[in-house]
Design a protein around this motif. Structure first.
Motif, mmCIF file in Angstrom:
data_model
loop_
_atom_site.group_PDB
_atom_site.id
_atom_site.type_symbol
_atom_site.label_atom_id
_atom_site.label_comp_id
_atom_site.label_asym_id
_atom_site.label_seq_id
_atom_site.Cartn_x
_atom_site.Cartn_y
_atom_site.Cartn_z
ATOM 1 N N THR A 23 0.826 -1.206 0.000
ATOM 2 C CA THR A 23 0.000 0.000 0.000
ATOM 3 C C THR A 23 0.862 1.258 0.000
ATOM 4 O O THR A 23 0.517 2.246 -0.654
ATOM 5 C CB THR A 23 -0.946 0.009 1.215
ATOM 6 N N SER B 1 -3.429 5.784 1.141
ATOM 7 C CA SER B 1 -2.735 4.523 0.874
ATOM 8 C C SER B 1 -1.388 4.464 1.579
ATOM 9 O O SER B 1 -0.991 3.420 2.086
ATOM 10 C CB SER B 1 -2.547 4.354 -0.635
ATOM 11 N N ASP C 253 -0.676 -1.905 5.771
ATOM 12 C CA ASP C 253 -1.085 -3.112 5.055
ATOM 13 C C ASP C 253 -1.441 -4.172 6.090
ATOM 14 O O ASP C 253 -0.700 -4.382 7.041
ATOM 15 C CB ASP C 253 0.064 -3.605 4.175
#
Length: 77
Positions: A12, A47, A52
């Motif tokens: 990410t 993001s 993650d």
């Protein structure tokens, strides 16, 4: 320093950095307006900031497979 390396290597984070750089290049080359760039940059920042969670992904896949098997088994009766 180890924690920073782990964070930078997350999929990410890599995707967010790539999206941010691509958007900034588009702005510099005047291929994007600020109206187009702001949502892309907001998504890139989210993001980058969100961790993650591979464990959650694995659990979701296991749950989905189990539910699919139940549906398939129920449909045969």
């Amino acid at each position: 320093m180890k924690g920073l390396q782990v964070w930078v290597r997350q999929p990410t984070t890599v995707a967010g950095i790539s999206a941010a750089l691509g958007t900034l290049v588009g702005l510099v080359l005047q291929q994007l307006s600020w109206g187009q760039a702001i949502p892309l940059l907001a998504g890139a920042v989210m993001s980058i900031l969100l961790p993650d969670n591979t464990a959650a992904k694995a659990q979701a896949e296991t749950l989905a497979a189990a539910l699919a098997q139940k549906v398939i088994a129920t449909g045969d009766k």
